[in-house]
Design an enzyme around this catalytic site. Sequence first.
Site, short mmCIF file in Angstrom:
data_model
loop_
_atom_site.label_atom_id
_atom_site.label_comp_id
_atom_site.label_asym_id
_atom_site.label_seq_id
_atom_site.Cartn_x
_atom_site.Cartn_y
_atom_site.Cartn_z
N PHE A 198 1.59 -0.93 -0.02
CA PHE A 198 0.08 -0.42 0.01
C PHE A 198 0.71 1.51 -0.03
O PHE A 198 2.16 1.16 1.02
CB PHE A 198 -0.54 -0.12 1.08
CG PHE A 198 -1.80 1.37 1.44
CD1 PHE A 198 -3.37 0.50 0.55
CD2 PHE A 198 -1.88 1.89 1.79
CE1 PHE A 198 -4.57 1.63 0.19
CE2 PHE A 198 -1.97 2.81 1.86
CZ PHE A 198 -3.87 2.95 0.96
N ASP A 218 0.90 -5.03 9.16
CA ASP A 218 0.00 -3.45 8.91
C ASP A 218 -1.11 -4.55 8.33
O ASP A 218 -1.85 -5.17 7.53
CB ASP A 218 -0.15 -3.10 7.78
CG ASP A 218 -1.19 -2.11 7.16
OD1 ASP A 218 -2.08 -2.09 7.13
OD2 ASP A 218 -0.81 -0.63 6.23
N TYR A 239 -12.07 2.23 9.95
CA TYR A 239 -13.06 3.02 8.33
C TYR A 239 -12.95 1.44 7.61
O TYR A 239 -13.49 2.12 6.60
CB TYR A 239 -12.87 4.07 8.17
CG TYR A 239 -11.34 4.13 7.42
CD1 TYR A 239 -10.94 4.20 5.60
CD2 TYR A 239 -10.47 4.87 7.67
CE1 TYR A 239 -9.74 4.17 5.29
CE2 TYR A 239 -9.30 5.41 7.58
CZ TYR A 239 -8.88 5.24 6.27
OH TYR A 239 -7.85 4.99 5.81
N LYS A 240 -12.21 1.13 7.84
CA LYS A 240 -12.54 -0.32 6.49
C LYS A 240 -13.88 -1.04 7.72
O LYS A 240 -14.82 -0.79 7.28
CB LYS A 240 -11.61 -0.66 6.03
CG LYS A 240 -10.31 -0.09 5.43
CD LYS A 240 -9.54 -0.42 4.96
CE LYS A 240 -8.43 0.74 3.93
NZ LYS A 240 -7.01 0.89 3.98
N ARG A 270 -11.90 -4.00 -7.82
CA ARG A 270 -12.19 -4.64 -6.36
C ARG A 270 -13.87 -4.62 -6.07
O ARG A 270 -14.43 -3.72 -6.06
CB ARG A 270 -11.71 -3.85 -5.44
CG ARG A 270 -10.14 -3.75 -5.90
CD ARG A 270 -9.27 -3.49 -4.26
NE ARG A 270 -9.80 -1.60 -3.49
CZ ARG A 270 -9.56 -1.32 -2.62
NH1 ARG A 270 -8.60 -2.04 -2.16
NH2 ARG A 270 -9.88 -0.31 -2.13
#
Length: 413
Positions: free
Chosen positions: A127, A198, A223-224, A372
């Site tokens: 990422f 992570d 927030y995911k 995705r």
Amino acid sequence: METLDRSYFESLDQVDPLAEFREQFDLPAGHIYLNGNSLGVLPKAAKEKAREVVEEQWGQGLIRSWNTYDWIHIPRRVGDKIAGLIGAEPGEVIVADSTSVNLFKLAAAAVKLNAGRSKILSEPGNFPTDLYILQGLESFMDGKVRLVTESRDCIMDAIDEETAVVVLTHVHYKSGAMFDMAAITARAHEKGALIIWDLSHSTGAVPVALNQVGADFAVGCGYKYLNGGPGAPGFLFAAKRHLAHLEQPLSGWFGHANPFAMRDDYEPAQGIERTLCGTTSVVGASLLEVGIDIMAAADMNLIREKSLRMGQLFMELIELRCGQFGFGIVSSKDPAVRGSQVSLTHEQGFAIMQALIARNIIGDFRAPNILRFGFTPLYVRYVDLWDCVDALVDIMTHDLWNKAEFKKLTAVT
Ligand SMILES: *Cc1c(COP(=O)(O)O)cnc(C)c1O
């Protein structure tokens, strides 16, 4: 084998042990949301909590609420709840800052703990913020450490006696590929290296057992899959055995042993609080707690089982019904190495995703050509997968993606 038709998917929903969780989310009518891996859905209880925190705690309580509502201990309280989701102990996890900032604090701490070693190891295509943060650290270390990236397949062999810390994302944001956390952690320790995982695409999505595998450090996102709301604070984990020696560079007053003694000299707190820097967003952390409470009430094994089944069925439907349209399937069919998303490739990926979104079927696009689809078992139904692929078939059969309005690049994809 079952016939893959709409009624088959409906029948799976009828016996889904997680089905009742959907009621707790405020999903807009008529939406199929396959993007909870990027921004989770609003829990209904978060609306009332937001009102309470803003109107009562802040509005009426004012400064008194630091004590009466125990705002001061929110980072630790919510952190302890996250600990239960990732196989950590209370006192090893704290809610603070963003994932990016937390990674900086821990990577710097790890490099210091393992002083004398020259290498930070990660993978190319990690990422972006992870690589940027490590590049920033490298540049501040004046040549004492350098960032080295090695492809996933070679990562085990790249861990050596010069490696201070390995920084990897457990589930890859683009492909959904999942590392073997136990094996890589063990290899790192065998070579005397520390490891930071992570967990942004893992927490609330796949089982994680940090202490069982002996992980040193971890960071993750609120927030995911945790449904904490846009810009929710992140979290970090530090194994208890490291806490007494852990020094991090953002030594702000909330990490002090006694912040309200207001002394001139920094003295780190004894526990995980030493990883704090400044004031945590009370509104943000309070809403995050609502999402975590819902997640904590669900059985992670059931979540994993449904998520994998959804991924498998989605790929079967794509192969069965979209075979002639030029899609590639990036994600592995092997459940042992797949997170909670399926990624497809298509040269018109951006426009195709925009055409889906125009029908309130929401996934996302990652440059250069990845579509995705994230599976969040607490609020996505099996029948949503059927309806999503059905819409995709229509869009592809009639070239409905081929419109100017679907080709205009948006700021956030
Ligand atoms: C989403 C995500 C982040 C987010 O970082 P922020 O600091 O919250 O913007 C970091 N790392 C990974 C792997 C992610 O997927």
